[in-house]
Motif scaffolding. Structure first.
Motif, short mmCIF file in Angstrom:
data_model
loop_
_atom_site.label_atom_id
_atom_site.label_comp_id
_atom_site.label_asym_id
_atom_site.label_seq_id
_atom_site.Cartn_x
_atom_site.Cartn_y
_atom_site.Cartn_z
N GLY A 29 6.69 -3.54 63.58
CA GLY A 29 5.64 -2.61 64.02
C GLY A 29 4.22 -3.10 63.79
O GLY A 29 3.33 -2.79 64.58
N SER A 30 3.98 -3.86 62.74
CA SER A 30 2.58 -4.24 62.46
C SER A 30 2.01 -5.21 63.48
O SER A 30 0.98 -4.97 64.08
CB SER A 30 2.45 -4.83 61.06
OG SER A 30 2.45 -3.81 60.10
N ASN A 88 -7.28 -6.30 70.87
CA ASN A 88 -6.44 -5.35 70.13
C ASN A 88 -6.87 -3.93 70.48
O ASN A 88 -7.98 -3.72 71.00
CB ASN A 88 -6.52 -5.60 68.62
CG ASN A 88 -7.96 -5.62 68.14
OD1 ASN A 88 -8.65 -4.62 68.22
ND2 ASN A 88 -8.42 -6.76 67.66
N PRO A 89 -6.03 -2.95 70.20
CA PRO A 89 -6.37 -1.57 70.59
C PRO A 89 -7.67 -1.05 69.96
O PRO A 89 -8.43 -0.32 70.60
CB PRO A 89 -5.16 -0.75 70.12
CG PRO A 89 -4.03 -1.73 70.19
CD PRO A 89 -4.62 -3.04 69.73
N THR A 90 -7.96 -1.43 68.72
CA THR A 90 -9.19 -0.93 68.09
C THR A 90 -10.42 -1.38 68.88
O THR A 90 -11.41 -0.66 68.98
CB THR A 90 -9.29 -1.44 66.63
OG1 THR A 90 -8.04 -1.19 65.99
CG2 THR A 90 -10.36 -0.71 65.86
N TYR A 115 -4.36 6.30 63.30
CA TYR A 115 -4.45 4.96 62.70
C TYR A 115 -5.82 4.78 62.02
O TYR A 115 -6.86 5.09 62.61
CB TYR A 115 -4.25 3.93 63.81
CG TYR A 115 -4.26 2.50 63.37
CD1 TYR A 115 -3.29 2.00 62.52
CD2 TYR A 115 -5.25 1.62 63.84
CE1 TYR A 115 -3.30 0.66 62.14
CE2 TYR A 115 -5.26 0.29 63.47
CZ TYR A 115 -4.28 -0.18 62.61
OH TYR A 115 -4.28 -1.49 62.24
N CYS A 118 -8.90 3.22 63.74
CA CYS A 118 -9.46 4.05 64.81
C CYS A 118 -10.21 5.24 64.21
O CYS A 118 -11.27 5.63 64.72
CB CYS A 118 -8.35 4.51 65.76
SG CYS A 118 -7.54 3.12 66.56
N SER A 166 -2.59 9.46 69.07
CA SER A 166 -1.60 8.39 69.17
C SER A 166 -0.37 8.89 69.91
O SER A 166 0.10 9.99 69.64
CB SER A 166 -1.13 7.95 67.78
OG SER A 166 -2.19 7.39 67.07
N ILE A 168 2.43 7.03 69.68
CA ILE A 168 3.36 6.76 68.57
C ILE A 168 2.48 6.48 67.36
O ILE A 168 1.60 5.60 67.42
CB ILE A 168 4.29 5.56 68.87
CG1 ILE A 168 5.13 5.85 70.13
CG2 ILE A 168 5.22 5.29 67.68
CD1 ILE A 168 6.13 4.76 70.50
N THR A 169 2.69 7.23 66.29
CA THR A 169 1.78 7.13 65.14
C THR A 169 2.12 5.91 64.29
O THR A 169 3.22 5.37 64.36
CB THR A 169 1.84 8.39 64.28
OG1 THR A 169 3.18 8.57 63.81
CG2 THR A 169 1.39 9.61 65.07
N SER A 170 1.17 5.54 63.45
CA SER A 170 1.31 4.31 62.67
C SER A 170 2.13 4.54 61.40
O SER A 170 3.31 4.18 61.33
CB SER A 170 -0.08 3.78 62.34
OG SER A 170 0.00 2.67 61.49
N ASP A 195 -4.01 6.69 72.30
CA ASP A 195 -3.81 5.43 71.58
C ASP A 195 -2.32 5.09 71.67
O ASP A 195 -1.50 5.65 70.96
CB ASP A 195 -4.25 5.62 70.12
CG ASP A 195 -3.91 4.40 69.24
OD1 ASP A 195 -3.33 3.43 69.75
OD2 ASP A 195 -4.25 4.45 68.05
N ALA A 197 -0.92 2.10 71.07
CA ALA A 197 -0.72 0.76 70.49
C ALA A 197 0.75 0.37 70.44
O ALA A 197 1.12 -0.77 70.74
CB ALA A 197 -1.33 0.71 69.08
N HIS A 198 1.61 1.33 70.07
CA HIS A 198 3.04 1.01 69.89
C HIS A 198 3.89 1.30 71.12
O HIS A 198 5.11 1.21 71.03
CB HIS A 198 3.60 1.86 68.74
CG HIS A 198 3.19 1.36 67.39
ND1 HIS A 198 3.81 0.29 66.79
CD2 HIS A 198 2.22 1.76 66.55
CE1 HIS A 198 3.25 0.06 65.62
NE2 HIS A 198 2.28 0.93 65.44
N LYS A 221 2.69 -6.14 70.39
CA LYS A 221 3.69 -5.48 69.53
C LYS A 221 5.00 -5.48 70.30
O LYS A 221 5.69 -6.47 70.37
CB LYS A 221 3.23 -4.06 69.17
CG LYS A 221 2.04 -4.02 68.20
CD LYS A 221 1.75 -2.59 67.82
CE LYS A 221 0.46 -2.40 67.08
NZ LYS A 221 0.53 -2.74 65.65
C1 LIG Z 1 -1.34 3.88 66.14
C2 LIG Z 1 -2.06 2.56 66.15
N1 LIG Z 1 -3.21 2.46 66.81
C3 LIG Z 1 -3.90 1.31 66.91
C4 LIG Z 1 -3.42 0.17 66.31
C5 LIG Z 1 -4.21 -1.06 66.54
O1 LIG Z 1 -4.31 -1.98 65.64
P1 LIG Z 1 -5.38 -3.17 65.62
O2 LIG Z 1 -6.41 -2.88 66.63
O3 LIG Z 1 -5.87 -3.14 64.21
O4 LIG Z 1 -4.60 -4.37 65.94
C6 LIG Z 1 -2.22 0.22 65.57
C7 LIG Z 1 -1.68 -0.97 64.90
O5 LIG Z 1 -0.72 -1.00 64.23
C8 LIG Z 1 -1.54 1.45 65.48
O6 LIG Z 1 -0.40 1.57 64.78
#
Ligand SMILES: Cc1ncc(COP(=O)(O)O)c(C=O)c1O
Length: 395
Positions: A29-30, A88-90, A115, A118, A166, A168-170, A195, A197-198, A221
């Motif tokens: 997931g990370s 990346n999503p951020t 997350y 965010c 989100s 899917i939550t982190s 969001d 991301a997942h 991911k």
């Molecule tokens: C819910 C969620 N949003 C956004 C992110 C984006 O991560 P990053 O932009 O730090 O890669 C993650 C990463 O695990 C996440 O779990």
């Protein structure tokens, strides 16, 4: 250059990954993990770049990038001109948060299970503009979809300008009912930013039917592309209001394309964008290896083991254990004095790579399951958690 990476069919999908074999890798997931054919494609593009840097960066690369966006748009069901690649999503959240015309008193509505990076982005830009980021409290465990929606609705006010949620939550690893939220926000005349991301490659995503105003997702991911490949989708009517995060040649472009959105956000100066170009290969890889079938097998394993693992540590799952809430990640709430130590012990002593995440003062051991995992990894985790309870690292 000839494409040498064939669509290999693997009998044992574990063989497709470059991961260390002596570690139980329960933290897909990370940062995901990239299968060999996709990684080969990445290196093939990087070699092509070094073979002819100027031709690649100025001519061929942009063409490849366009082809890649077309394939991704097809996969996500949207128009390819409504997508830009971001590392990346951020990054995608920053583009939107920076550009929104927020007035003092305006509110961005999120939850208390978003997350952290965010959250920080919204805190930063809201503070700058005198707006507020509302982290609506969600009761855990979530009892039902309706219970979640009831909690979330309490956060709406006449100041809410945008919902940020989100899919899917982190830390908690939960699938949230974003479709219902998109519909409700639309009725209230409020913008929605999901969001995801997942999401891509994890559960099906159709941007046309979901209808968010903004959506960001990671490809590195669950779509398994190399790190640094994500996207930002923006509905056409909002594209003109987005400022570039990095001002470069696309601003006041000498040769503007048909889209300011693409000009502003897609060219950020000299950089290796090979990771974005592997997305078509990743889509082909998933297709030829029946990835939705793989995802289903993984989900079944997660749903079988989540209640068992919670039992071991004396906690309970954070939502009903079914396809509505649980995909390929399961978060086990744990009581522990030192989450950092717990993660280190799991890695150093038990050879399990797994995150221990803390949110709102609660620690979670979140396991992710993908093609290379088997029940053996989960038995190993079960035994480790039981032992750590005896050792009082978990209580
Ligand atoms: C819910 C969620 N949003 C956004 C992110 C984006 O991560 P990053 O932009 O730090 O890669 C993650 C990463 O695990 C996440 O779990």
């Amino acid at each position: 250059m000839e494409n040498q990476s064939e669509n290999i069919l693997y009998n044992d999908l574990k063989e497709a990954f470059l991961l260390r074999k002596d570690i139980s890798f329960l933290n897909f997931g990370s940062f995901g993990a990239c299968p060999k054919p996709i990684f080969d494609e990445y290196q093939r593009f990087q070699r092509e770049l070094e073979y002819e840097p100027v031709q690649f960066i100025l001519n061929k690369g942009p063409e490849y990038l366009k082809e890649s966006r077309i394939r991704l748009a097809e996969y996500l069901t949207c128009n390819s001109d409504d997508l830009v690649y971001v590392p990346n999503p951020t990054y995608g959240v920053n583009i939107v948060a920076r550009s929104l015309d927020l007035q003092p008193g305006d509110e961005i509505l999120g939850t208390n299970i978003e997350y952290g990076a965010c959250d920080r982005t919204w805190d930063f830009y809201c503070a700058e503009k005198g707006a507020s980021y509302i982290k609506q409290s969600i009761s855990l465990p979530i009892k039902s979809k309706e219970a979640f929606l009831d909690d979330f609705r309490k956060g709406f006010s006449d100041k809410t300008r945008l919902v940020f949620l989100s899919q899917i939550t982190s830390a908690t690893g939960l699938i949230l009912p974003v479709k219902e939220i998109c519909e409700e926000a639309k009725q209230r005349g409020i913008l929605v930013f999901i969001d995801g991301a997942h999401v891509p490659g994890h559960i099906p995503l159709n941007l046309e039917t979901l209808g968010p105003d903004f959506y960001t997702g990671a490809c590195h991911k669950w779509m398994m592309t190399p790190k640094g490949s994500s996207f930002l989708y923006v509905k056409p009517e909002h594209q003109k209001q987005l400022d570039p995060l990095i001002v470069s040649w696309g601003y006041q472009a000498d040769f503007p394309s048909h889209s300011q959105f693409l000009d502003y956000h897609q060219f950020n100066g000299t950089r290796d964008f090979s990771a974005y170009l592997t997305i078509p290969k990743a889509i082909d890889f998933m297709k030829s290896n029946d990835w939705w079938g793989v995802a289903e097998d993984c989900r079944i394993l997660v749903q079988k083991w989540l209640p068992k693992l919670c039992d071991v540590v004396g906690s309970e799952p954070l939502a009903p254990v079914n396809d509505e809430f649980i995909g390929q990640m399961g978060s086990v709430p744990v009581q522990c004095k030192n989450p950092i130590e717990l993660k280190q012990v799991l890695y150093n002593e038990y050879k399990i790579e797994i995150p221990v995440m803390v949110q709102n003062g609660q620690a979670y051991v979140r396991f992710s399951i993908n093609a290379f995992n088997s029940e053996k990894d989960l038995i190993k985790l079960e035994n480790a958690l039981a032992e750590l309870k005896e050792r009082k690292l978990i209580y």
